[in-house]
Design a protein around this motif. Sequence first.
Motif, PDB file in Angstrom:
ATOM      1  N   ALA A 640       0.822  -1.210   0.000  1.00  0.00           N
ATOM      2  CA  ALA A 640       0.000   0.000   0.000  1.00  0.00           C
ATOM      3  C   ALA A 640       0.857   1.261   0.000  1.00  0.00           C
ATOM      4  CB  ALA A 640      -0.929   0.001   1.215  1.00  0.00           C
ATOM      5  N   GLU A 641       2.122   1.162  -0.415  1.00  0.00           N
ATOM      6  CA  GLU A 641       3.016   2.310  -0.436  1.00  0.00           C
ATOM      7  C   GLU A 641       3.718   2.384  -1.786  1.00  0.00           C
ATOM      8  OE1 GLU A 641       5.714   1.673   2.772  1.00  0.00           O
ATOM      9  OE2 GLU A 641       4.503   2.777   4.221  1.00  0.00           O
ATOM     10  N   THR A 658       8.155   8.617   0.491  1.00  0.00           N
ATOM     11  CA  THR A 658       7.175   7.534   0.476  1.00  0.00           C
ATOM     12  C   THR A 658       5.795   8.117   0.243  1.00  0.00           C
ATOM     13  OG1 THR A 658       8.492   6.217   2.013  1.00  0.00           O
ATOM     14  CG2 THR A 658       6.169   5.632   1.777  1.00  0.00           C
ATOM     15  N   ASP A 660       1.780   7.440   0.365  1.00  0.00           N
ATOM     16  CA  ASP A 660       0.814   6.584   1.036  1.00  0.00           C
ATOM     17  C   ASP A 660      -0.320   6.251   0.063  1.00  0.00           C
ATOM     18  OD1 ASP A 660      -1.223   6.868   4.077  1.00  0.00           O
ATOM     19  OD2 ASP A 660      -0.808   5.209   2.738  1.00  0.00           O
ATOM     20  N   ASP A 662      -3.161   5.007   0.831  1.00  0.00           N
ATOM     21  CA  ASP A 662      -4.437   4.952   1.565  1.00  0.00           C
ATOM     22  C   ASP A 662      -4.866   3.511   1.827  1.00  0.00           C
ATOM     23  OD1 ASP A 662      -5.618   7.712  -0.418  1.00  0.00           O
ATOM     24  OD2 ASP A 662      -4.618   7.735   1.524  1.00  0.00           O
ATOM     25  N   GLY A 663      -3.889   2.629   2.106  1.00  0.00           N
ATOM     26  CA  GLY A 663      -4.222   1.250   2.412  1.00  0.00           C
ATOM     27  C   GLY A 663      -4.546   0.399   1.205  1.00  0.00           C
ATOM     28  N   TRP A 690      -0.005  11.954  -8.581  1.00  0.00           N
ATOM     29  CA  TRP A 690       0.788  12.681  -7.593  1.00  0.00           C
ATOM     30  C   TRP A 690       1.728  13.663  -8.312  1.00  0.00           C
ATOM     31  CZ3 TRP A 690      -0.049   7.432  -7.333  1.00  0.00           C
ATOM     32  CH2 TRP A 690      -0.684   6.947  -6.195  1.00  0.00           C
TER      33      TRP A 690
END
Length: 974
Positions: A640-641, A658, A660, A662-663, A690
Amino acid sequence: MFEFAARLRKLRERAGRPTYRDLARHAHYSIATLSSAAAGRQLPSLAVTLAYVRACGGDEREWELIWRRTAEACAGTPAAAAAAEDRHGGETRPPYAGLAAFGESDAGFFFGRERLTAALVEHMKEKRLLVLFGASGSGKSSVLRAGVLPAFSGVRALVFTPGPHPLEECALRLAATAGLDPASVRGDLAAEPAGLHRIVRQILAGRPEGDRAPDELLLVVDQFEEVFTLCRDAEERERFVASLVHAAQAPDSRTRVAVAVRSDFYTHCTRLPALVDILPHAHHPVGPMTAEELRAAITGPAARARLTVESALLTTLTADAHGRPGALPLLSHALLETWRRRRGNALTLAGYRAAGGFEGALTQTAEAFHHALSDSQRGAARRLFVRLVALGEGTEDTKRRVPRQELGDGPDTAHVLEQATRARLLTVDGDHVEIAHEALIRCWTRLGGWLDEDRDQERLLRTLTEAAALWESLDHDPDTLYRGVRLAAAKDLPRQALTARERAFLDAGESAAQEAQRRDRRSLRRLRRLVGALVVLLVCAVAAAGVAVQAQNTVTRQRNEAVALRAADESVRLGPHDPSLAAQVALAAYRHAPQKRTRDALLSTLSLAAYGAGPTGPRPTGHTPAVTADGRTLAMADRAEILLWDITDPRRPRRLATLDGDGVAMNFIEFTPSGNTLVGVGADRTLRLWDVTDPREPAPLSEHPTGHADAVYAVAVRRDGRLAATSGYDDTIRLWDITDPARPRTVATLKGHAGNVKPVAFSPDGTTLASGSDDRTIRIWDVSRPRHAATVAVLEGHRHFVDALAYSPDGRTLLSGSDDRTARLWDIGDPARYRRLGELARHADVVAGVAFAPHGRTAVTVGVDGAVKVWDVTDRARPAPLAFLTNPGGSVKEVRHLPADGTLLTVTAHRGVQVWNTDLDRVLADACNRVRGTISRAQWAHHFPRLAYDPPCPRRARADPASGIRPGLPLLRG
């Protein structure tokens, strides 16, 4: 949980069964809240429980203790759940099997494979012989044991795995059923293929009178690949297979045979004479489950156990597992751990995440087991688990079933074995031990690291184990002891890694060697007395000396070449464990035998050594890479990263930041050509962008649902950075306008494929888009006007799924890779009149990645067989091999060309990143700078026996550009 609710209901009955309306008036909670507390669907809060008890006149202090005990049993830890099961006498049966295969007794909890089971049962009834192929973790064992066996409930059945001696294992099972002598049964099986057929008829003829069961025997051979990975006797292997085939195909056959084998051993099966002719009619594939089958496999056992599955959990599990052939044991283990963390009778997304998620659940269980061990026990655990893995030769590593006595009998080993079995990481069957499922080998990074470090040592240890067993079986026959080089190599093994039997074997070999040396010294003294007499004969031998010297020189040259070739192969396997030594062995091998094989080994070893010889520190890991156009920044999706790395110097990567997720696990990521934006799609089918203008401080730009109805496989970005494409398992492609990354917009949905759409790639000029699919075709789309995109060509020729695509820099050639183990070149200068060009030589397994070099004259293909192949494609119709590099750790999944000529970046099955350099001059110029210590005389004698000690890098670090090789040494060119 249900007992707690039942006690609440009894308390209400003792209070005179007041209505819930009356209880609500006294308890100050709603009727629905109080009735739900007594229904048992989930554990009510302590405040609701005490209010219910108060309204019924119960003892609040007593009920507070009852509530806390129940809450502890339902808490989110496996230990609490296990304790609750122990308190109830083990009555709570988990509805999921975890890593273990479903057995015949689990048939009531086996869901999702009904259609496959029906097809296999029909096949067995019609043809009597079934060879079931499927990826590791696809559920072959479960569908045979819990699906097919119950369908033949009245038929006698024998289920076994072949092990290192398949004929002996089969004889033991048959003898136990028939009450015969195992030795005589094995002799009958080995004598001729008809032996198994006769023994089965003898077993069935001895049934008691009145037995109305069908007059047949169902023989199930699970993990059939062990006849290749564990059985070393080719003759025994062929006789075993011939016996199975004859028993199933005899005119008066009373035997039905089902064989389960991993799909990457299909080629091995075609080499068996008894199987090759019947495989087209007997084989049946096991593919990944569909989304509907996955939902049935998740909800069916839960419903059977009176449990509910939260809808968010069902959606997440289905998305995580869909389209992954080896995902079923991971899914079952994740569900088992989620069940242990259930909330009342509900399986929740929170429990799933607490367990570690899809792959993390297994890793979390294994790491928790490892963390609870002492230092000495951790060492025993490492030795035990490595022994339980059969190292792959051109295939992935597999589990290995070993006798309990081979593991030793120390207290640490016994404790580790007990705890690993309790954690369901290992299974113990009688006197044998094995890993619960091969998914543990793929997902437990720690075990993967142990295997990479100990691979050569473990091969030597396996040979020693077999030799020690043979020595014992022959009553310590001295002729079976190690001598010479083999004894010297075995003595280098760590003593703590050996069992008592293996240490005794080596000690006996050392004693025999010392005695032999004493005899040699006595013989030498006798020979010296004969020297005088031989002087006369020496004069006569001078005439023949010239011929003898010439012959000796030829023999010496051939011997040196053979030693160099073997050392070259050893250097590749040694690379991940000791890069400095591996580099020197490879250089010396190339110096003594400068040819293609030693050059390939040199490039493989020095590339690996160069990447691994830098300072210790974090290394890029993950399963999906993205590299900026300038080759300075690497992004790796890891669960998840997303981790950003500076790879300006690939040997010394620096972590920048890093991101994220969001899981949500990222399925695919890609930089825009400017390198300022990173585009990704995750398991939740959401497009994310991003801002990575400053990769040290990335920032999220936008998130947008892709609209795909199933899992999203890949994303591609056009060279102008204004258009992106996503491909999915809903058989469609979606085009996106990302001119404004903060507001991506869907432009068009492209339909036409009849199967999952996998790779997508834009042409360099951005006018066309290529897509590959499980329908075995490649489509070329005209996207010059994205809103009106249309198919302009359908390329046909692959015999299996298309997994990888790459355009040449001029956009006139397309390179494709497929599950049919080939890569093909296509002339698409005019897509409407495309031409099939050359086919690149086959890999031993799936071609997982392809790429063109920036100059377009070379291409690279990588595969699950661990090969990295570089091709000269100057003549597109006749591509020629330039280099055949090898990853000793196994599968290579992805490949990206870096800007530097001849430099590649790959991702391995263990999620590690490797950088390869195929420019021989550059590799040699920098070779000795990677050496941290000159090869010792003992190491030289081990790798180059009988060759004079001549280290290629006599000093620690040499700056001379020619230091990697002696002056005048010819260099092979690709």
